[in-house]
Motif scaffolding. Structure first.
Motif, mmCIF file in Angstrom:
data_model
loop_
_atom_site.group_PDB
_atom_site.id
_atom_site.type_symbol
_atom_site.label_atom_id
_atom_site.label_comp_id
_atom_site.label_asym_id
_atom_site.label_seq_id
_atom_site.Cartn_x
_atom_site.Cartn_y
_atom_site.Cartn_z
ATOM 1 N N TYR A 8 0.833 -1.208 0.000
ATOM 2 C CA TYR A 8 0.000 0.000 0.000
ATOM 3 C C TYR A 8 0.862 1.251 0.000
ATOM 4 C CZ TYR A 8 -3.445 -3.364 1.661
ATOM 5 O OH TYR A 8 -4.264 -4.451 1.786
ATOM 6 N N PHE A 9 0.433 2.257 -0.750
ATOM 7 C CA PHE A 9 1.152 3.522 -0.821
ATOM 8 C C PHE A 9 0.209 4.679 -0.508
ATOM 9 C CE2 PHE A 9 3.518 0.505 -3.275
ATOM 10 C CZ PHE A 9 4.829 0.800 -2.966
ATOM 11 N N ALA A 10 0.768 5.713 0.122
ATOM 12 C CA ALA A 10 0.080 6.992 0.401
ATOM 13 C C ALA A 10 -1.280 6.763 1.062
ATOM 14 C CB ALA A 10 -0.015 7.816 -0.869
ATOM 15 N N GLY A 11 -2.342 7.305 0.465
ATOM 16 C CA GLY A 11 -3.679 7.226 1.050
ATOM 17 C C GLY A 11 -4.200 5.812 1.186
ATOM 18 N N ALA A 15 -5.713 4.272 4.600
ATOM 19 C CA ALA A 15 -7.039 3.644 4.609
ATOM 20 C C ALA A 15 -6.981 2.186 5.061
ATOM 21 C CB ALA A 15 -7.664 3.740 3.221
ATOM 22 N N ALA A 16 -5.825 1.559 4.922
ATOM 23 C CA ALA A 16 -5.642 0.174 5.376
ATOM 24 C C ALA A 16 -5.151 0.128 6.824
ATOM 25 C CB ALA A 16 -4.678 -0.563 4.463
ATOM 26 N N GLY A 17 -5.271 1.248 7.537
ATOM 27 C CA GLY A 17 -4.896 1.287 8.943
ATOM 28 C C GLY A 17 -3.402 1.360 9.172
ATOM 29 N N GLY A 18 -2.665 1.870 8.190
ATOM 30 C CA GLY A 18 -1.221 2.007 8.342
ATOM 31 C C GLY A 18 -0.431 0.785 7.911
ATOM 32 N N LEU A 35 -11.827 -8.631 -1.219
ATOM 33 C CA LEU A 35 -11.186 -9.195 -0.029
ATOM 34 C C LEU A 35 -10.600 -8.088 0.848
ATOM 35 C CD1 LEU A 35 -10.165 -11.708 1.537
ATOM 36 C CD2 LEU A 35 -8.147 -11.635 0.082
ATOM 37 N N LEU A 36 -9.921 -7.124 0.215
ATOM 38 C CA LEU A 36 -9.317 -6.019 0.969
ATOM 39 C C LEU A 36 -10.373 -5.122 1.607
ATOM 40 C CD1 LEU A 36 -6.419 -5.088 -1.463
ATOM 41 C CD2 LEU A 36 -6.264 -6.376 0.682
ATOM 42 N N THR A 37 -11.460 -4.877 0.897
ATOM 43 C CA THR A 37 -12.556 -4.068 1.452
ATOM 44 C C THR A 37 -13.185 -4.786 2.645
ATOM 45 O OG1 THR A 37 -12.982 -3.058 -0.698
ATOM 46 C CG2 THR A 37 -14.761 -2.951 0.930
ATOM 47 N N ASP A 38 -13.406 -6.086 2.513
ATOM 48 C CA ASP A 38 -13.974 -6.860 3.620
ATOM 49 C C ASP A 38 -13.041 -6.850 4.832
ATOM 50 O OD1 ASP A 38 -16.093 -7.466 1.947
ATOM 51 O OD2 ASP A 38 -15.439 -9.527 1.550
ATOM 52 N N ARG A 39 -11.751 -6.910 4.584
ATOM 53 C CA ARG A 39 -10.764 -6.985 5.662
ATOM 54 C C ARG A 39 -10.542 -5.640 6.351
ATOM 55 N NH1 ARG A 39 -5.091 -10.124 5.255
ATOM 56 N NH2 ARG A 39 -6.571 -11.800 5.299
ATOM 57 N N LEU A 44 -11.130 1.899 2.782
ATOM 58 C CA LEU A 44 -10.186 1.377 1.800
ATOM 59 C C LEU A 44 -10.910 1.030 0.506
ATOM 60 C CD1 LEU A 44 -7.360 0.552 0.945
ATOM 61 C CD2 LEU A 44 -7.783 -1.692 1.965
ATOM 62 N N GLY A 45 -12.125 0.533 0.604
ATOM 63 C CA GLY A 45 -12.904 0.211 -0.587
ATOM 64 C C GLY A 45 -13.075 1.407 -1.509
#
Length: 82
Positions: A8-11, A15-18, A35-39, A44-45
């Motif tokens: 993950y980069f920048a925003g 959005a992924a909690g760091g 999967l990433l949105t659910d997690r 992040l979605g």
């Protein structure tokens, strides 16, 4: 199912909690995004809807294309001024 490293980069990182990176399994970018949105949640979605994705360093526009095993997926949100 392809084993992937997602970076993950920048925003997207914010959005992924760091989270800087994580290992997951998914067949396509479409599946990975869900999967990433659910997690990590809808914040992040929203970022993923506007993000660009690099698969092993190459831009990928086809969300339904099979992902190669052991690929590195970079999540790049839109950058200001670019």
């Amino acid at each position: 199912m392809a084993a992937l490293t997602v970076r993950y980069f920048a925003g997207a990182r914010a959005a992924a909690g760091g989270t800087r990176s994580e290992d997951l399994e998914a067949e396509t970018l479409e599946e990975l995004k869900q999967l990433l949105t659910d997690r990590h949640g809808e914040r992040l979605g929203v970022v993923l809807k506007a993000a660009s994705f690099l698969v092993d360093g190459l831009t990928c526009h086809d969300q339904k294309a099979p992902l190669p095993a052991d690929a590195t997926i970079d999540v790049l949100p839109p950058f200001a001024g670019g």
